[in-house]
Design a protein around this motif. Sequence first.
Motif, mmCIF file in Angstrom:
data_model
loop_
_atom_site.group_PDB
_atom_site.id
_atom_site.type_symbol
_atom_site.label_atom_id
_atom_site.label_comp_id
_atom_site.label_asym_id
_atom_site.label_seq_id
_atom_site.Cartn_x
_atom_site.Cartn_y
_atom_site.Cartn_z
ATOM 1 N N THR A 290 18.873 32.929 25.975
ATOM 2 C CA THR A 290 18.564 32.913 24.545
ATOM 3 C C THR A 290 19.686 33.670 23.840
ATOM 4 N N ILE A 291 20.355 32.979 22.902
ATOM 5 C CA ILE A 291 21.558 33.514 22.270
ATOM 6 C C ILE A 291 21.435 33.340 20.760
ATOM 7 N N PRO A 292 21.573 34.404 19.976
ATOM 8 C CA PRO A 292 21.517 34.262 18.520
ATOM 9 C C PRO A 292 22.583 33.297 18.017
ATOM 10 N N GLY A 293 22.171 32.395 17.116
ATOM 11 C CA GLY A 293 23.097 31.393 16.598
ATOM 12 C C GLY A 293 22.638 30.850 15.258
ATOM 13 N N GLY A 294 22.848 29.545 15.068
ATOM 14 C CA GLY A 294 22.657 28.918 13.766
ATOM 15 C C GLY A 294 24.010 28.819 13.097
ATOM 16 N N LYS A 295 24.305 27.674 12.488
ATOM 17 C CA LYS A 295 25.643 27.478 11.940
ATOM 18 C C LYS A 295 25.989 28.513 10.876
ATOM 19 N N GLY A 296 25.024 28.858 10.037
ATOM 20 C CA GLY A 296 25.299 29.861 9.021
ATOM 21 C C GLY A 296 25.577 31.222 9.625
ATOM 22 N N ALA A 297 24.687 31.677 10.498
ATOM 23 C CA ALA A 297 24.864 32.987 11.130
ATOM 24 C C ALA A 297 26.134 33.016 11.972
ATOM 25 N N VAL B 107 19.509 27.982 25.446
ATOM 26 C CA VAL B 107 20.613 27.269 26.087
ATOM 27 C C VAL B 107 20.347 27.076 27.575
ATOM 28 N N ALA B 108 20.435 25.819 28.010
ATOM 29 C CA ALA B 108 20.350 25.479 29.425
ATOM 30 C C ALA B 108 21.727 25.037 29.904
ATOM 31 N N PHE B 109 22.230 25.672 30.949
ATOM 32 C CA PHE B 109 23.520 25.317 31.529
ATOM 33 C C PHE B 109 23.283 24.428 32.753
ATOM 34 N N VAL B 110 23.920 23.264 32.760
ATOM 35 C CA VAL B 110 23.708 22.277 33.819
ATOM 36 C C VAL B 110 25.051 21.735 34.290
ATOM 37 N N GLU B 111 25.044 21.168 35.490
ATOM 38 C CA GLU B 111 26.263 20.519 35.984
ATOM 39 C C GLU B 111 26.535 19.239 35.207
ATOM 40 N N LYS B 112 25.475 18.458 34.992
ATOM 41 C CA LYS B 112 25.604 17.189 34.284
ATOM 42 C C LYS B 112 24.413 17.029 33.358
ATOM 43 N N GLY C 66 28.092 30.822 25.072
ATOM 44 C CA GLY C 66 27.338 31.226 23.891
ATOM 45 C C GLY C 66 28.076 30.924 22.615
ATOM 46 N N ALA C 67 27.354 31.106 21.497
ATOM 47 C CA ALA C 67 27.933 30.844 20.180
ATOM 48 C C ALA C 67 28.430 32.159 19.581
ATOM 49 N N SER C 68 27.537 32.915 18.931
ATOM 50 C CA SER C 68 27.976 34.151 18.282
ATOM 51 C C SER C 68 28.524 35.156 19.288
ATOM 52 N N GLU C 69 27.991 35.161 20.498
ATOM 53 C CA GLU C 69 28.463 36.109 21.512
ATOM 54 C C GLU C 69 29.914 35.863 21.910
ATOM 55 N N SER D 50 9.666 37.612 16.912
ATOM 56 C CA SER D 50 10.645 38.429 17.648
ATOM 57 C C SER D 50 12.050 37.847 17.535
ATOM 58 N N PHE D 51 12.152 36.526 17.442
ATOM 59 C CA PHE D 51 13.474 35.923 17.262
ATOM 60 C C PHE D 51 14.093 36.381 15.944
ATOM 61 N N GLY D 52 13.283 36.432 14.895
ATOM 62 C CA GLY D 52 13.784 36.858 13.595
ATOM 63 C C GLY D 52 14.325 38.279 13.623
ATOM 64 N N THR D 53 13.614 39.164 14.299
ATOM 65 C CA THR D 53 14.074 40.548 14.424
ATOM 66 C C THR D 53 15.418 40.609 15.134
ATOM 67 N N ARG D 54 15.539 39.840 16.203
ATOM 68 C CA ARG D 54 16.788 39.853 16.972
ATOM 69 C C ARG D 54 17.931 39.209 16.191
#
Length: 298
Positions: free
Chosen positions: A35-42, A15-20, A281-284, A65-69
């Motif tokens: 980097t935030i765990p997500g995915g529509k199913g999760a 995720v990149a946070f920007v003004e515009k 964030g999503a899941s967070e 490493s993403f899978g582990t997290r």
Amino acid sequence: MSHIVVLGSTNMDLVAFVEKAPQRGETVTGREFRTIPGGKGANQAVAAARAGATVSMIGAVGNDSFGTRLRSTLERAGVDTGRLRTTEGDSGTAHIVVDDDGGGNAIVVIPAANGTVDHLTPGDEELIASADALLLQLEIPLAAVLAGALAARAHGVRTILTPAPAQPLPVDLLNATDLLLPNEHEVATLTGRTDPRSAALALLEEVPEVVVTLGAAGCLYAARGAEPLTVPAPEVTAVDTTGAGDTFAGALAVALAEGRPMPDALAWAAAASALSVQRPGASESMPHRPEIDAQYTS
């Protein structure tokens, strides 16, 4: 306690946070990257678990490493990951730009491990049969989504389908769907109609119930033989709308599984979604049940 099964995707959100948000061919400077765990199913699994259900996840992550997290994030939320398989290669990723204009976002999804979820494996149907509801989305191959919906229908389990990313849906999948849950953009893609009410009524020729989420405007519910109902959303200041629809879906599944009447279930889910958009964030960002109850009664 209700039991919700989710058949769907797991992604690491970059995720990149920007003004515009940048236009085509434009480069902008962002202020933060996460980097935030997500995915529509999760996301829907975490939302349902935090809303008070017993939740099981069917899907796949990579052996990176993403899978582990991703797996550990689901487990910390109380989600059963016994049917979440690990594949060789990369986990799915979602590349997200969030701007300051109401927390709006644009997303590019790379399926990776999610693309291997193209069928049910031994034990999946039995798990679905044990559920009060099955949550489905379209970030895994349609073949698996259809197989899951048909398994749920065979065992009398309610199916709730979020048709995202929006795409034409096979008749067999629509026939096996109890509740279709698009947002206003997805419902327009599915029907070619820009008016949510008209689009929802058109979809009732295919499915018995439709809920169109309308962002800050709340949601529209339509069912065969009933007058459409609009449920407003709580007025809040949005920081990041990523995952708001998934929060709504997870909370709605829990409310319906617990036997709440549809108007109350929709209002409770809207309260959960309103809480989620006030955090990044999503899941967070997804609220726990006591927070939802407090927002719902306020």
